[in-house]
Every structure is written in C-alpha cells, then in structure tokens.
Write a protein that holds these residues in place. Structure first.
Motif, PDB file in Angstrom:
ATOM      1  N   VAL A 290       0.837  -1.204   0.000  1.00  0.00           N
ATOM      2  CA  VAL A 290       0.000   0.000   0.000  1.00  0.00           C
ATOM      3  C   VAL A 290       0.871   1.253   0.000  1.00  0.00           C
ATOM      4  O   VAL A 290       1.883   1.326   0.705  1.00  0.00           O
ATOM      5  CB  VAL A 290      -0.930   0.013   1.233  1.00  0.00           C
ATOM      6  CG1 VAL A 290      -1.644   1.355   1.374  1.00  0.00           C
ATOM      7  CG2 VAL A 290      -1.954  -1.117   1.133  1.00  0.00           C
ATOM      8  N   LEU A 291       0.448   2.251  -0.793  1.00  0.00           N
ATOM      9  CA  LEU A 291       1.036   3.591  -0.757  1.00  0.00           C
ATOM     10  C   LEU A 291      -0.094   4.581  -0.524  1.00  0.00           C
ATOM     11  O   LEU A 291      -1.149   4.498  -1.176  1.00  0.00           O
ATOM     12  CB  LEU A 291       1.753   3.914  -2.070  1.00  0.00           C
ATOM     13  CG  LEU A 291       2.416   5.296  -2.117  1.00  0.00           C
ATOM     14  CD1 LEU A 291       3.625   5.349  -1.190  1.00  0.00           C
ATOM     15  CD2 LEU A 291       2.832   5.650  -3.550  1.00  0.00           C
ATOM     16  N   HIS A 292       0.119   5.523   0.390  1.00  0.00           N
ATOM     17  CA  HIS A 292      -0.858   6.565   0.659  1.00  0.00           C
ATOM     18  C   HIS A 292      -0.425   7.844  -0.062  1.00  0.00           C
ATOM     19  O   HIS A 292       0.732   8.265   0.052  1.00  0.00           O
ATOM     20  CB  HIS A 292      -0.982   6.807   2.166  1.00  0.00           C
ATOM     21  CG  HIS A 292      -1.534   5.632   2.909  1.00  0.00           C
ATOM     22  ND1 HIS A 292      -2.881   5.438   3.130  1.00  0.00           N
ATOM     23  CD2 HIS A 292      -0.915   4.558   3.469  1.00  0.00           C
ATOM     24  CE1 HIS A 292      -3.070   4.325   3.795  1.00  0.00           C
ATOM     25  NE2 HIS A 292      -1.900   3.759   4.004  1.00  0.00           N
ATOM     26  N   TYR A 293      -1.383   8.462  -0.774  1.00  0.00           N
ATOM     27  CA  TYR A 293      -1.079   9.640  -1.596  1.00  0.00           C
ATOM     28  C   TYR A 293      -2.114  10.726  -1.331  1.00  0.00           C
ATOM     29  O   TYR A 293      -3.321  10.462  -1.378  1.00  0.00           O
ATOM     30  CB  TYR A 293      -1.076   9.251  -3.074  1.00  0.00           C
ATOM     31  CG  TYR A 293      -1.076  10.406  -4.047  1.00  0.00           C
ATOM     32  CD1 TYR A 293      -0.106  11.401  -3.992  1.00  0.00           C
ATOM     33  CD2 TYR A 293      -2.051  10.491  -5.049  1.00  0.00           C
ATOM     34  CE1 TYR A 293      -0.105  12.457  -4.890  1.00  0.00           C
ATOM     35  CE2 TYR A 293      -2.062  11.537  -5.955  1.00  0.00           C
ATOM     36  CZ  TYR A 293      -1.092  12.517  -5.866  1.00  0.00           C
ATOM     37  OH  TYR A 293      -1.101  13.571  -6.758  1.00  0.00           O
ATOM     38  N   PHE A 294      -1.635  11.934  -1.035  1.00  0.00           N
ATOM     39  CA  PHE A 294      -2.517  13.091  -0.832  1.00  0.00           C
ATOM     40  C   PHE A 294      -2.271  14.096  -1.948  1.00  0.00           C
ATOM     41  O   PHE A 294      -1.136  14.532  -2.152  1.00  0.00           O
ATOM     42  CB  PHE A 294      -2.245  13.746   0.523  1.00  0.00           C
ATOM     43  CG  PHE A 294      -3.171  14.891   0.842  1.00  0.00           C
ATOM     44  CD1 PHE A 294      -4.354  14.675   1.544  1.00  0.00           C
ATOM     45  CD2 PHE A 294      -2.868  16.189   0.447  1.00  0.00           C
ATOM     46  CE1 PHE A 294      -5.212  15.726   1.837  1.00  0.00           C
ATOM     47  CE2 PHE A 294      -3.715  17.240   0.728  1.00  0.00           C
ATOM     48  CZ  PHE A 294      -4.899  17.011   1.431  1.00  0.00           C
ATOM     49  N   PRO A 299     -10.206  19.966  -3.823  1.00  0.00           N
ATOM     50  CA  PRO A 299     -10.883  20.895  -2.912  1.00  0.00           C
ATOM     51  C   PRO A 299     -10.934  20.317  -1.496  1.00  0.00           C
ATOM     52  O   PRO A 299     -11.014  19.102  -1.310  1.00  0.00           O
ATOM     53  CB  PRO A 299     -12.283  21.033  -3.512  1.00  0.00           C
ATOM     54  CG  PRO A 299     -12.462  19.842  -4.386  1.00  0.00           C
ATOM     55  CD  PRO A 299     -11.106  19.489  -4.902  1.00  0.00           C
ATOM     56  N   ALA A 300     -10.892  21.200  -0.516  1.00  0.00           N
ATOM     57  CA  ALA A 300     -10.774  20.763   0.872  1.00  0.00           C
ATOM     58  C   ALA A 300     -11.901  19.832   1.297  1.00  0.00           C
ATOM     59  O   ALA A 300     -11.681  18.901   2.081  1.00  0.00           O
ATOM     60  CB  ALA A 300     -10.730  21.991   1.786  1.00  0.00           C
ATOM     61  N   TRP A 301     -13.113  20.070   0.768  1.00  0.00           N
ATOM     62  CA  TRP A 301     -14.254  19.290   1.231  1.00  0.00           C
ATOM     63  C   TRP A 301     -14.180  17.822   0.825  1.00  0.00           C
ATOM     64  O   TRP A 301     -14.862  16.987   1.418  1.00  0.00           O
ATOM     65  CB  TRP A 301     -15.567  19.913   0.731  1.00  0.00           C
ATOM     66  CG  TRP A 301     -15.737  19.911  -0.770  1.00  0.00           C
ATOM     67  CD1 TRP A 301     -15.371  20.893  -1.636  1.00  0.00           C
ATOM     68  CD2 TRP A 301     -16.349  18.892  -1.555  1.00  0.00           C
ATOM     69  NE1 TRP A 301     -15.674  20.557  -2.928  1.00  0.00           N
ATOM     70  CE2 TRP A 301     -16.296  19.324  -2.902  1.00  0.00           C
ATOM     71  CE3 TRP A 301     -16.931  17.648  -1.270  1.00  0.00           C
ATOM     72  CZ2 TRP A 301     -16.792  18.556  -3.957  1.00  0.00           C
ATOM     73  CZ3 TRP A 301     -17.422  16.904  -2.321  1.00  0.00           C
ATOM     74  CH2 TRP A 301     -17.350  17.346  -3.641  1.00  0.00           C
ATOM     75  N   GLU A 302     -13.342  17.481  -0.178  1.00  0.00           N
ATOM     76  CA  GLU A 302     -13.217  16.076  -0.571  1.00  0.00           C
ATOM     77  C   GLU A 302     -11.782  15.555  -0.480  1.00  0.00           C
ATOM     78  O   GLU A 302     -11.509  14.412  -0.838  1.00  0.00           O
ATOM     79  CB  GLU A 302     -13.736  15.877  -1.997  1.00  0.00           C
ATOM     80  CG  GLU A 302     -12.946  16.623  -3.074  1.00  0.00           C
ATOM     81  CD  GLU A 302     -13.399  16.271  -4.483  1.00  0.00           C
ATOM     82  OE1 GLU A 302     -13.114  15.146  -4.919  1.00  0.00           O
ATOM     83  OE2 GLU A 302     -14.054  17.120  -5.114  1.00  0.00           O
TER      84      GLU A 302
END
Length: 398
Positions: A290-294, A299-302
């Motif tokens: 697993v890799l977590h990506y931000f 948009p902040a709400w999603e």
C-alpha cells in the motif's frame, strides 16, 4: 555466493525464483556457495540449491565457472571480497551497507570503476528500492505529483534486541558490523529517502545511543554449561542501539531520520513520509503493498489521503506475479533485485544502485557518527561523487 545465513537464504531464494517468474536474457546458474565451516556450507548448498561448496571465498573467486559473486557476509569482509572479485573480472552484488568505513567504500568504488572498463559490473543491495509501492512513490515524485519536496520523515523500527538478555551477535560488534542500528537499518532509510526524492543529504545533526552495553555471550560462542546456558558470561556491545538525526536535502527540504532496534512491537517498520508543495506520500513496510497519496489540488471538502493498493499488473514488477489484490512479501524484492541485475549484465548496463551510490550512503553514516561524537550542531556531508561509468551523479532513477 559468499555467506549462507539470513541474507544468503534470501538471495538464494531470489536466484532460484527469478527465472521461473520473469523472462530473463540470461539463465542464473547457482554454481557455488562459500562458508568457513565445511559441513555447514555443504549442508547449506544442498538446502539452498547451490551445485557446489567452498570453504574459502578466495577459491570461489578464482573459479572459472563463476561470472558473478554475491556477497552476503558481515561488513568487515565486503571490501576484500568485492575488490578481489572485480579484479578477477567478476560482476559483484554486495549487500548493504557497502563497507564499514568511507575509506573502504572509496576503495570499492575505485575497483568498480576500473572493472567497468573491462566489462565487470558492480551493485549494492539496497533491496527495499524494489518494493513496488516504493517504485510508485518514486514515479509520483519524478512526475511532479507532490511538487517540491519540503519534508522527509524516515524511520526504521525493530525490536529484536529490545530484551537486555538477547545475546551478543556479530551485528553488535563494531569490528564486524561497522555500526549498529545506524548502518544495519538506518542505511536503508537513508538510501530510500535519497532514491525516492532524487536528492541527496547535504548535512546532519545527530544523536546515537547504546541502551544495553553488556549482553550475554551466546552459548554456541561461550561453550554450553550443563543447563545449556553460557554460564552467565557477558560481553560488551560496541555499536549504537539507536540513531536519531536531522538532515537537509540538496533541494532545500528538511528531513528527520530514526533507526532503532528497541521499538517494542515494531518488527520491520520502514516508514517514509514525504511532504511536498503539491501533495504528500506515506509508506510503511509493515503494510508493504500500500502507498498513501494526498493530492493538495483537490478541494478541501473532498481531500484526503488515497490508499493505493499497489498490486495491479501496471505497477513495477507486479505483472510477473499474482492477480491484482494478491500481495507480495519481503522475499519478492530480492527476486526483483536479481531480475534487474541479470538484465543489466546482459545489456552491459551499469546496475543501480551502483557502488558510488553506496559510497554516498556511507558518507551520510560517517557524518552522523562524527556529529554524534562531536556533539556538533551540524556536520556537512560531502557532495555525491560523479559515477565515471555513466558520467552522471550518484542520484538514481527507478
């Protein structure tokens, strides 16, 4: 292969497995394994799939049926074996860290550069580079998906010697290991940070600590008593148990590193988080598929970290293995290492990481030790050496 313990078992599995799952231009032939104990090394040869056994690495290097020497021994022997093998015209795969000192590593780089001119290639085994999720992390950084790197947090946490009664081993002897948690596991996260970001460390400020300074001598070393113990004999621990340091990246970002074998409950937690101007990545080897990506453009709400399961056939190496969702394990990265090395040898192409890459990591380890010893606020790391085999710096690509 020289050595047949933990790393030797992992490497043997890789050489056996690679041609069964990947189409290779050359067929690995497991000719001979070397170790000092004749009965033990012959038993290892039978168990691990080697055709023959030697009790001298020098005899192994001299054999005509050996084209590549795989070094799986403690660090104090790496330089002698690697240099001799390269001078004999053999390709070399050497386990990490490359050496026990910068001076030894520099000698190995010079030998590799000289051997390259005659066609012999050398690489160092920073195997975690070849975990598919790590490859994806590097791809996202290279594609600019997280922007300019601002922070790196790198940890390697284990607990296998947290018990003060855990016996002495060669990994706790500076003469053999070079250093403790710093070189054994810290080297891995230094390499991963530099590899994924494509940058190098320019300076460090460090603290090292040894929590348990005397340990029981293993029964096999001290001689068994009637109860099977070593009779209470102890010996000194001459390496660090934990390393913590700050660093600066060549692109201007900041980094923190932690390496310890005293983190109860953490068995092999290799954690890498990278924060950039456009997003973030996070990886933990204890959840290695697993890799977590931000993505900061959302948009902040999603917005939120996406959990990417790195098991699709489009991901690096994965297409040769199982259907999507059927995860890979620790041993697979060693197979990928063997696959890449065979392909590089067939193409007469410099394998990565090179010995020069290994030297750069060694320089970081050396700077960390000097910083900790001097209690200095900052210790510079020498800039990467140009790899004359390719004309490029030691920063590497996936």
């Amino acid at each position: 292969m020289v050595g047949y313990a933990f790393m030797g078992v992992a490497h043997s599995h890789a050489w056996r497995t690679a041609p069964r799952f990947f189409d290779l231009p050359l067929a690995p032939d497991m000719a001979v394994v070397a170790g000092r104990d004749e009965r033990a090394v012959r038993a290892a040869a039978d168990r691990l799939g080697w055709r023959d056994a030697e009790t001298s690495w020098k005899a192994l290097v001299a054999r005509d049926d050996v084209d590549l020497v795989d070094i799986c021994t403690p660090g104090d022997t790496h330089a002698d074996i690697a240099v001799a093998a390269l001078e004999a015209g053999k390709h070399v795969l050497c386990e990490k860290p490359l050496a026990n000192s910068v001076e030894e590593a520099e000698t190995m780089v010079r030998a590799a550069e000289a051997a390259r001119a005659s066609g012999a290639l050398a690489t160092v085994g920073f195997t975690y580079r070849r975990v598919p999720a790590v490859q994806l992390a590097k791809r996202l950084v290279d594609e600019g998906r997280i922007g300019t790197v601002r922070h790196v947090r790198a940890q390697y946490l284990q607990d296998w010697i947290a018990d003060p009664q855990a016996p002495l081993s060669w990994r706790l002897d500076r003469a053999k290991a070079g250093s403790g948690a710093l070189g054994d596991i810290g080297a891995h996260v230094v390499d991963l940070a530099q590899f994924v970001t494509g940058e190098h460390l320019t300076g460090v400020s460090a603290v090292l600590e040894t929590f348990v300074r005397e340990r029981p001598v293993a029964a096999s070393s001290a001689g068994l008593s009637a109860t099977g113990s070593s009779g209470g004999e102890t010996g000194p621990v001459t390496v660090d148990d934990a390393a913590v340091f700050l660093a600066r990246l060549s692109g201007g970002g900041l980094a923190t590193f932690e390496a310890t074998r005293f983190a109860y409950g953490r068995k092999n937690a290799i954690r890498l988080e990278i924060n950039g101007s456009a997003g973030s990545l996070a990886f933990d080897f204890e959840d290695m598929n697993v890799l977590h990506y931000f993505d900061a453009s959302q948009p902040a709400w999603e917005a939120g970290f996406r959990r990417i399961v790195v098991t699709e056939p489009e991901h690096a190496y994965v297409g040769a293995w199982w259907p999507a969702g059927h995860g890979l394990g620790y041993e697979h990265a060693f197979t990928h290492q063997a696959v890449d090395l065979v392909r590089d040898v067939a193409a007469h192409r410099q394998p990565r990481p090179s010995f020069a890459d290994g030297l750069q990591v060694q320089r970081v380890l050396d700077a960390v030790e000097r910083s900790a010893a001097d209690r200095s606020t900052w210790t510079d790391v020498p800039a990467p050496t140009t790899d004359t085999s390719t004309g490029t710096s030691t920063r590497t690509e996936a």
